[in-house]
Design an enzyme around this catalytic site. Structure first.
Site, short mmCIF file in Angstrom:
data_model
loop_
_atom_site.label_atom_id
_atom_site.label_comp_id
_atom_site.label_asym_id
_atom_site.label_seq_id
_atom_site.Cartn_x
_atom_site.Cartn_y
_atom_site.Cartn_z
NE ARG A 122 88.37 64.09 69.90
CZ ARG A 122 87.62 63.43 68.55
NH1 ARG A 122 87.90 64.34 67.44
NH2 ARG A 122 88.14 62.14 69.08
CG ASP A 306 81.10 58.32 67.26
OD1 ASP A 306 82.25 57.32 67.50
OD2 ASP A 306 81.23 59.40 67.36
NE ARG A 398 89.77 61.08 59.50
CZ ARG A 398 90.01 61.31 60.40
NH1 ARG A 398 89.78 62.74 60.62
NH2 ARG A 398 90.57 60.87 61.39
C1 EPZ Z 1 86.36 58.02 70.87
O1 EPZ Z 1 87.47 59.64 70.50
C2 EPZ Z 1 86.38 57.91 69.61
N1 EPZ Z 1 87.60 57.63 68.09
C3 EPZ Z 1 85.60 58.92 68.63
O2 EPZ Z 1 85.08 58.74 67.14
C4 EPZ Z 1 84.13 58.44 69.27
O3 EPZ Z 1 83.57 60.04 68.88
C5 EPZ Z 1 84.83 58.73 70.66
O4 EPZ Z 1 85.65 58.31 71.14
C6 EPZ Z 1 83.69 59.13 72.33
O5 EPZ Z 1 83.09 57.56 71.56
C7 EPZ Z 1 87.90 56.50 68.38
O6 EPZ Z 1 87.82 55.30 68.55
C8 EPZ Z 1 89.91 56.83 67.47
P1 EPZ Z 1 87.08 61.27 73.94
P2 EPZ Z 1 88.37 60.09 71.90
O7 EPZ Z 1 88.81 60.30 74.33
O8 EPZ Z 1 88.86 58.98 72.83
C9 EPZ Z 1 87.68 64.81 76.60
C10 EPZ Z 1 84.69 58.49 64.64
O9 EPZ Z 1 83.53 59.38 64.30
N2 EPZ Z 1 89.11 64.60 76.76
O10 EPZ Z 1 86.93 59.73 74.35
O11 EPZ Z 1 88.65 60.96 71.18
C11 EPZ Z 1 87.25 64.82 75.64
O12 EPZ Z 1 87.50 65.96 75.19
C12 EPZ Z 1 85.49 59.57 65.98
O13 EPZ Z 1 85.15 57.12 64.78
C13 EPZ Z 1 89.96 64.90 78.02
O14 EPZ Z 1 89.19 65.90 78.58
O15 EPZ Z 1 87.36 60.15 72.34
C14 EPZ Z 1 85.79 64.52 75.59
O16 EPZ Z 1 84.67 65.31 75.36
C15 EPZ Z 1 85.34 60.67 66.44
N3 EPZ Z 1 90.91 64.91 78.33
C16 EPZ Z 1 85.19 63.65 76.30
O17 EPZ Z 1 86.94 62.69 76.86
C17 EPZ Z 1 91.36 64.45 77.67
O18 EPZ Z 1 92.58 63.52 77.75
C18 EPZ Z 1 85.45 61.91 75.46
O19 EPZ Z 1 86.49 62.13 74.60
C19 EPZ Z 1 90.96 63.31 76.86
C20 EPZ Z 1 89.47 63.08 76.92
#
Ligand code: EPZ
Length: 419
Positions: A122, A306, A398
């Site tokens: 993350r 999700d 949560r």
């Molecule tokens: C959001 O998380 C949601 N959380 C997650 O829901 C959800 O699973 C996820 O989006 C994907 O839809 C909230 O909105 C609070 P991402 P987020 O940044 O934003 C990579 C739940 O169960 N990445 O979209 O943290 C990352 O490693 C939660 O409700 C980078 O590389 O997820 C991942 O592989 C779990 N660099 C991909 O992007 C960054 O700076 C998607 O992650 C940011 C992300």
């Protein structure tokens, strides 16, 4: 710690009402920091993550008032602290969502790096790089993101990976920047659109919400407003999958069917008879066993990560063999071991699982690991012979409001006990 005890006692039937979306209310609550006056947010779900966010805003000096029916009023005008400390951020990664608003409106922020979690590393590099592109001076030391900025300036930002909270942080920051910001490869999730709608209601100038290119023309000030949070599409999908797996018939109310197309398409492919209205979805299996369906997760509008764990359960008791591929997170199969202990025939191969459906699962003591995996263990217990105990229920609390009450309304034999 609490646990849930669930008896596999037949199909889910009846009606259930959906709460406000966790992943919309969290950025909207942090976006209240951008306003010079108070906002009132409606349809706020009673979730631990919401309580955590409200505690964080309170610790920063904001005044919060909880209404009697899921309303929260946030007055940011008394803010006197611009930090999100480790002890709060480690309990909820989404605390990172204060970063954009703090830098944009107050020119400073000290936010703990969220660190990883059960489902992956993350990282937040894209959040940081985007804010730097807008002129913020950001250093990272001692596990903290320390940001300083004069007025941010508009920038052209291309996100190399689609990131939901990364898009949201940069969108919030751009609303008060000088000039125009373009965010390419932006996340298109309905929760991002809901945030954009709230920001627009505050006076922001945003084009392209829901598309992969956001264009934001910065303004000098934003004002608090009344806003009602969109319904939770993942909670909606979780109950629909529970009904499909248990061969039931339910109606899900106060939801937004048009945010669910990829999930509804897969449920239809699994044999569900689905009827939709303006704000409700009825699913009827006519007592039939679901058919196995192949699923690959990807950013919206494709199939949501999700909902991946929930579909592992559906396929575990479906007729046929299926493959589920997780492309968003690198470690989001923590629920598989628990399902295997309940008799599921699943094999993991890298970022995919192959599932051979069995008629019924078998109850067992299992442990929740992350939010959506935990909900899938409840679904598995519904279609298992015997009484399953799901421990570490705090993961579920949560993100799901009163989950045992809602499943109970649908006929499930489910109760909370202390571990
Ligand atoms: C959001 O998380 C949601 N959380 C997650 O829901 C959800 O699973 C996820 O989006 C994907 O839809 C909230 O909105 C609070 P991402 P987020 O940044 O934003 C990579 C739940 O169960 N990445 O979209 O943290 C990352 O490693 C939660 O409700 C980078 O590389 O997820 C991942 O592989 C779990 N660099 C991909 O992007 C960054 O700076 C998607 O992650 C940011 C992300």
């Amino acid at each position: 710690m609490d646990k849930l005890l669930i008896e596999g006692n037949g199909p889910l039937t009846g009606d259930v009402r959906i709460s406000g979306a966790k992943n919309a209310v969290l950025p909207i609550l942090t976006a209240t920091l951008l306003g010079s006056t108070a906002s009132r947010i409606n349809n706020v779900p009673h979730l631990n993550d919401v309580t955590t966010t409200m505690s964080l805003l309170g610790r920063m000096g904001c005044q919060l008032t909880m209404g009697d029916n899921m309303q929260v009023e946030v007055d940011p005008s008394t803010i006197n602290d611009y930090a999100a400390p480790y002890d709060l951020v480690r309990t909820m990664r989404a605390s990172i969502l204060v970063l954009g608003p703090l830098v944009a409106r107050y020119g400073q922020a000290e936010v703990s790096l969220p660190g990883g979690c059960a489902i992956g590393a993350r990282p937040v590099n894209l959040h940081i790089e985007g804010l730097r592109a807008m002129g913020a001076d950001i250093t990272i030391d001692g596990g903290y993101i320390r940001a300083k900025a004069g007025r941010l300036k508009g920038a052209n930002i291309h996100l190399e990976t689609v990131t939901v909270t990364g898009t949201e942080n940069l969108l919030m920051a751009a609303t008060l920047a000088r000039g125009q910001t373009v965010i390419e490869n932006a996340a298109r999730e309905p929760e991002v659109v809901d945030l954009a709608n709230y920001l627009t209601a505050m006076g922001a100038k945003i084009q392209g919400a829901g598309t992969s290119t956001l264009v934001i023309d910065g303004v000098d000030d934003l004002y608090g407003t009344d806003y009602t949070v969109v319904a939770d599409r993942i909670e909606t999908g979780t109950f629909l999958v529970g009904a499909a797996a248990s061969r039931g018939k339910i109606c899900v109310k106060d939801t937004v069917p048009s945010n669910m197309n990829s999930v509804l398409d897969k449920l239809t492919e699994a044999g569900a008879d689905i009827t939709i209205g303006d704000d409700w979805i009825e699913l009827d299996m006519h007592g039939e066993r679901p058919q196995a369906v192949n699923v690959t997760t990807a950013p919206y509008p494709d199939f949501p990560t999700d909902m991946q764990a929930q579909f592992c359960v559906l396929n575990a008791v479906a007729s046929g063999t299926s493959k589920i591929t997780e492309t968003v997170f690198e470690n989001r199969f923590m629920h598989i071991n628990e399902l295997q202990r309940m008799g599921a025939d699943i094999n993991i191969d890298g970022n995919s699982v192959t599932i051979k459906g069995v008629e019924r699962l078998t109850a067992a003591p299992v442990m929740a690991t992350d939010l959506r995996a935990s909900a899938s263990l409840i679904l598995a217990a519904l279609v298992a012979d015997g009484e399953t105990s799901v421990s570490r229920v705090y993961h579920i609390d949560r993100g799901y409001e009163r989950i045992e009450e809602k499943f109970h309304q649908l006929g499930a034999e489910i109760r909370r006990a202390s571990d």
